[in-house]
Design a protein around this motif. Structure first.
Motif, PDB file in Angstrom:
ATOM      1  N   UNK A  93     -29.140  61.217 -46.091  1.00 46.49           N
ATOM      2  CA  UNK A  93     -28.630  59.872 -45.872  1.00 46.49           C
ATOM      3  C   UNK A  93     -29.635  59.116 -45.007  1.00 46.49           C
ATOM      4  N   UNK A  94     -29.926  57.907 -45.399  1.00 45.77           N
ATOM      5  CA  UNK A  94     -30.867  57.088 -44.652  1.00 45.77           C
ATOM      6  C   UNK A  94     -30.168  56.373 -43.502  1.00 45.77           C
ATOM      7  N   UNK A  95     -30.898  56.202 -42.418  1.00 44.60           N
ATOM      8  CA  UNK A  95     -30.340  55.489 -41.265  1.00 44.60           C
ATOM      9  C   UNK A  95     -30.262  54.005 -41.594  1.00 44.60           C
ATOM     10  N   UNK A  96     -29.254  53.351 -41.065  1.00 43.23           N
ATOM     11  CA  UNK A  96     -29.120  51.918 -41.302  1.00 43.23           C
ATOM     12  C   UNK A  96     -30.189  51.172 -40.517  1.00 43.23           C
ATOM     13  N   UNK A  97     -30.427  49.920 -40.923  1.00 42.69           N
ATOM     14  CA  UNK A  97     -31.409  49.101 -40.215  1.00 42.69           C
ATOM     15  C   UNK A  97     -31.035  48.939 -38.743  1.00 42.69           C
ATOM     16  N   UNK A  98     -29.741  48.823 -38.453  1.00 33.90           N
ATOM     17  CA  UNK A  98     -29.303  48.648 -37.075  1.00 33.90           C
ATOM     18  C   UNK A  98     -29.664  49.870 -36.240  1.00 33.90           C
ATOM     19  N   UNK A  99     -29.388  51.057 -36.752  1.00 35.85           N
ATOM     20  CA  UNK A  99     -29.699  52.250 -35.969  1.00 35.85           C
ATOM     21  C   UNK A  99     -31.207  52.448 -35.877  1.00 35.85           C
ATOM     22  N   UNK A 100     -31.962  52.077 -36.912  1.00 36.50           N
ATOM     23  CA  UNK A 100     -33.418  52.152 -36.838  1.00 36.50           C
ATOM     24  C   UNK A 100     -33.938  51.220 -35.756  1.00 36.50           C
ATOM     25  N   UNK A 101     -33.348  50.030 -35.657  1.00 36.37           N
ATOM     26  CA  UNK A 101     -33.763  49.076 -34.634  1.00 36.37           C
ATOM     27  C   UNK A 101     -33.470  49.632 -33.245  1.00 36.37           C
ATOM     28  N   UNK A 102     -32.325  50.281 -33.086  1.00 31.65           N
ATOM     29  CA  UNK A 102     -31.990  50.858 -31.790  1.00 31.65           C
ATOM     30  C   UNK A 102     -32.951  51.984 -31.433  1.00 31.65           C
ATOM     31  N   UNK A 103     -33.330  52.780 -32.415  1.00 36.86           N
ATOM     32  CA  UNK A 103     -34.313  53.841 -32.177  1.00 36.86           C
ATOM     33  C   UNK A 103     -35.629  53.221 -31.729  1.00 36.86           C
ATOM     34  N   UNK A 104     -36.015  52.128 -32.377  1.00 30.13           N
ATOM     35  CA  UNK A 104     -37.230  51.411 -31.994  1.00 30.13           C
ATOM     36  C   UNK A 104     -37.141  50.951 -30.541  1.00 30.13           C
ATOM     37  N   UNK A 105     -36.049  50.325 -30.190  1.00 24.35           N
ATOM     38  CA  UNK A 105     -35.875  49.808 -28.828  1.00 24.35           C
ATOM     39  C   UNK A 105     -35.904  50.955 -27.816  1.00 24.35           C
ATOM     40  N   UNK A 106     -35.248  52.056 -28.151  1.00 21.76           N
ATOM     41  CA  UNK A 106     -35.225  53.215 -27.247  1.00 21.76           C
ATOM     42  C   UNK A 106     -36.602  53.837 -27.059  1.00 21.76           C
ATOM     43  N   UNK A 107     -37.446  53.717 -28.069  1.00 23.84           N
ATOM     44  CA  UNK A 107     -38.740  54.387 -28.013  1.00 23.84           C
ATOM     45  C   UNK A 107     -39.902  53.500 -27.586  1.00 23.84           C
ATOM     46  N   UNK A 108     -39.687  52.223 -27.396  1.00 21.47           N
ATOM     47  CA  UNK A 108     -40.790  51.359 -26.977  1.00 21.47           C
ATOM     48  C   UNK A 108     -41.066  51.475 -25.476  1.00 21.47           C
ATOM     49  N   UNK A 109     -40.064  51.846 -24.702  1.00 15.06           N
ATOM     50  CA  UNK A 109     -40.261  51.981 -23.259  1.00 15.06           C
ATOM     51  C   UNK A 109     -41.282  53.062 -22.886  1.00 15.06           C
ATOM     52  N   UNK A 110     -41.278  54.227 -23.550  1.00 16.24           N
ATOM     53  CA  UNK A 110     -42.325  55.206 -23.225  1.00 16.24           C
ATOM     54  C   UNK A 110     -43.744  54.674 -23.461  1.00 16.24           C
ATOM     55  N   UNK A 111     -43.886  53.774 -24.431  1.00 15.52           N
ATOM     56  CA  UNK A 111     -45.203  53.156 -24.652  1.00 15.52           C
ATOM     57  C   UNK A 111     -45.595  52.362 -23.419  1.00 15.52           C
ATOM     58  N   UNK A 112     -44.632  51.658 -22.854  1.00 11.67           N
ATOM     59  CA  UNK A 112     -44.906  50.851 -21.668  1.00 11.67           C
ATOM     60  C   UNK A 112     -45.340  51.732 -20.497  1.00 11.67           C
ATOM     61  N   UNK A 113     -44.670  52.867 -20.344  1.00 10.02           N
ATOM     62  CA  UNK A 113     -45.043  53.778 -19.252  1.00 10.02           C
ATOM     63  C   UNK A 113     -46.397  54.433 -19.513  1.00 10.02           C
ATOM     64  N   UNK A 114     -46.702  54.699 -20.767  1.00 11.31           N
ATOM     65  CA  UNK A 114     -47.953  55.374 -21.113  1.00 11.31           C
ATOM     66  C   UNK A 114     -49.146  54.415 -21.087  1.00 11.31           C
ATOM     67  N   UNK A 115     -48.958  53.221 -21.673  1.00 13.30           N
ATOM     68  CA  UNK A 115     -50.059  52.267 -21.748  1.00 13.30           C
ATOM     69  C   UNK A 115     -49.483  50.853 -21.711  1.00 13.30           C
TER      70      UNK A 115
END
Length: 110
Positions: A1-23
Motif C-alpha cells: 500500500x502506498x503512503x498518502x500524499x499527506x503522510x508523505x508530506x509529514x515524513x518530509x517535514x519530520x526529516x528536514x530538521x536533521x538536515x538543518x542540524x547537519x548542514x
C-alpha cells in the motif's frame, strides 16, 4: 500500500530538521526552493510520456521471444521460469555485495 500524499508530506517535514542540524546552508538552500523541484512528496505520480511503458514492453517481449510460439500454458511456465532465474541471479549478486548503496546507483553517483 502506498503512503498518502499527506503522510508523505509529514515524513518530509519530520526529516528536514536533521538536515538543518547537519548542514545549515543546505537546509536554507532547500527552503528557498519550491519542494516540487526536489522533494518526493510533491512529485507527480502519473507518467509524462509513454516511453516508459513502451521500453518495458519491448524489454519484456525480447525476454520472452523464445516462449511466444508455445501453447499458452507452456508459454506461461517458460516466462515464470525466466523470472525465477532472473530474481535468483540478482539476489545472489546482491547477497555478496556489502556496500550501503547498490552498485548501479553508486556508479551513477560517482
Amino acid at each position: 500500500m502506498f503512503a498518502s500524499r499527506t503522510s508523505q508530506k509529514q515524513v518530509f517535514i519530520d526529516n528536514i530538521e536533521p538536515i538543518k542540524r547537519y548542514n545549515h546552508e543546505a537546509h536554507a538552500y532547500l527552503h528557498k526552493l519550491h519542494p516540487k523541484h526536489w522533494s518526493k512528496h510533491v512529485f507527480g505520480t502519473r507518467a509524462k510520456t509513454n516511453c516508459v511503458v513502451n521500453n518495458v514492453a519491448e524489454s519484456f517481449n525480447a525476454m520472452i521471444l523464445e516462449a511466444r510460439g508455445l501453447p499458452i500454458i507452456s508459454m506461461m511456465e517458460e516466462i515464470r521460469k525466466k523470472h525465477i532465474v532472473r530474481i535468483q541471479e540478482r539476489y545472489t549478486v546482491m547477497d555478496r555485495y556489502d556496500g550501503i548503496i547498490c552498485p548501479k546507483i553508486r556508479d551513477k553517483l560517482e
